[in-house]
Design an enzyme around this catalytic site. Sequence first.
Site, PDB file in Angstrom:
ATOM      1  N   THR A  43      -0.238  -8.764  -2.455  1.00 23.75           N
ATOM      2  CA  THR A  43       0.464  -8.190  -3.614  1.00 23.75           C
ATOM      3  C   THR A  43       1.535  -9.160  -4.094  1.00 23.75           C
ATOM      4  O   THR A  43       2.039  -9.980  -3.327  1.00 23.75           O
ATOM      5  CB  THR A  43       1.130  -6.846  -3.259  1.00 23.75           C
ATOM      6  OG1 THR A  43       1.670  -6.258  -4.447  1.00 23.75           O
ATOM      7  CG2 THR A  43       2.267  -7.005  -2.259  1.00 23.75           C
ATOM      8  N   LYS A  75       5.875  -7.017  -3.575  1.00 27.39           N
ATOM      9  CA  LYS A  75       6.787  -6.726  -2.457  1.00 27.39           C
ATOM     10  C   LYS A  75       7.654  -7.964  -2.234  1.00 27.39           C
ATOM     11  O   LYS A  75       8.594  -8.169  -2.984  1.00 27.39           O
ATOM     12  CB  LYS A  75       5.975  -6.255  -1.262  1.00 27.39           C
ATOM     13  CG  LYS A  75       5.230  -4.954  -1.635  1.00 27.39           C
ATOM     14  CD  LYS A  75       4.660  -4.203  -0.486  1.00 27.39           C
ATOM     15  CE  LYS A  75       3.657  -3.148  -0.925  1.00 27.39           C
ATOM     16  NZ  LYS A  75       4.267  -1.936  -1.475  1.00 27.39           N
TER      17      LYS A  75
HETATM   18  N1  PMP Z   1      -2.022  -2.307   0.722  1.00 32.45           N
HETATM   19  C1  PMP Z   1      -1.024  -1.797   1.461  1.00 32.45           C
HETATM   20  C2  PMP Z   1      -1.113  -1.925   2.935  1.00 32.45           C
HETATM   21  C3  PMP Z   1       0.058  -1.164   0.854  1.00 32.45           C
HETATM   22  O1  PMP Z   1       1.043  -0.643   1.606  1.00 32.45           O
HETATM   23  C4  PMP Z   1       0.116  -1.067  -0.555  1.00 32.45           C
HETATM   24  C5  PMP Z   1       1.257  -0.411  -1.332  1.00 32.45           C
HETATM   25  N2  PMP Z   1       2.322   0.005  -0.702  1.00 32.45           N
HETATM   26  C6  PMP Z   1      -0.940  -1.617  -1.282  1.00 32.45           C
HETATM   27  C7  PMP Z   1      -1.983  -2.219  -0.631  1.00 32.45           C
HETATM   28  C8  PMP Z   1      -0.920  -1.561  -2.788  1.00 32.45           C
HETATM   29  O2  PMP Z   1      -0.169  -2.635  -3.272  1.00 32.45           O
HETATM   30  P1  PMP Z   1       0.557  -2.531  -4.707  1.00 32.45           P
HETATM   31  O3  PMP Z   1       1.828  -1.797  -4.495  1.00 32.45           O
HETATM   32  O4  PMP Z   1       0.696  -3.941  -5.146  1.00 32.45           O
HETATM   33  O5  PMP Z   1      -0.397  -1.764  -5.579  1.00 32.45           O
END
Ligand code: PMP
Length: 405
Positions: free
Chosen positions: A246, A249
Amino acid sequence: MNYNNFFKDALGGLKAEGRYRVFANLERIVGEFPRAWLHTGNGEEPRKITVWCSNDYLGMGQHPKVLDAMQAEITGQGGGAGGTRNISGSNHVHVALEEELASLHGKEAALLMTSGYVANWTTLSTLGSKLPDCVIISDAFNHNSMIEGMRHSKAERRIWKHNDLEHLEQILADLGPNRAKIVAFESVYSMDGDIAPIGKILDLCEKYNALSYLDEVHAVGMYGPHGGGVAERDGVMDRVDIVQGTLAKAFGVIGGYIAGKSEIVDFVRSFGNGFIFTSSHPPSIAAGALASIRHLKESNVEREAQKERAETLRQRMRDAGLPVMDAPSHIVPLMVGDAAMCKEASDRLLYDHDIYVQPINYPTVPRGTERLRFTPGPLHNDELIDHLINSLLTVWSQLGIQKAA
Ligand code: PMP
């Protein structure tokens, strides 16, 4: 059908269980991370609080290099990208970002998507439905975005006990070497803060001829000498078939991606509906992410400071007798063990002590393991930690929550 009653009852059920989500209405303040204004409504003035649960783990969302890069593209190119990647929405900043992501993970190619959620959903649903007679072997704690993608693929799914290598091997051996197989897992599991034995999982993938699919969402930017994630830290990045990550974060912006061999990435680009049929990111967003990745590739300062802060907070909680869960990562979970109590503790911290930490309740974590999940960043200074520990002790004693044994 009485539609109104249906919706009211469903929401009422969540409320009765203490699981109804109330969002904190925040206004972040550039230059004061991790402080923010909380808008409480009711005509009250906003209050300044400290955010203790942000996934902008390193504060990159306010880094001057990121903001300058975003502003330059807004001035130069304007707002949106103007379409889907296929129809006029492919921008030279997207292309540069994909090249940077491929290089970050030591892969031939990368593909940018709307979010990490969309990247997981699209890739697993596409591969699972197109690979003939495919089985997806999924860690029991995988994120909802992977689960929904696998479900949508209609591929057979086997759940492997969380981080249990023996169980994974049993399943792989049972399926045999000829069946198409994807082993899907995460590196850092964000609710417990534990880390997968990636190298050993890859040994099994190689032994049984399975594709490896690794979600490094909570690890990119955070681990490895260049922020390539836990696979980079462990020296096994070249053995992972598909890395997913991502930009929202540690990189502090928004967006998701996959990286891997060019044929796999091209396959998802060509067959993945969640990529094909949606508009691409504004160039400013891609430019912010690019600046963030480039900075964290060269600089260990933020990663090292974050690690030190997380360790300090963990130790302070232990010293205070608070039930902090052991975790070998940047995440600091504090056990409460009851949904209503967890919500009450979070409310009191916010309204009595200006500390914002969201309660983590079922279904995000199993019932009976409800918790507060702290994500200390490089800018949570000693004064903020002192205030947090004192406030936690007050709330813990007011509510009679179990302290550590
Ligand atoms: N994978 C994991 C392990 C996550 O914790 C999250 C979101 N918290 C995502 C994918 C999704 O990522 P994004 O917030 O960029 O949509």
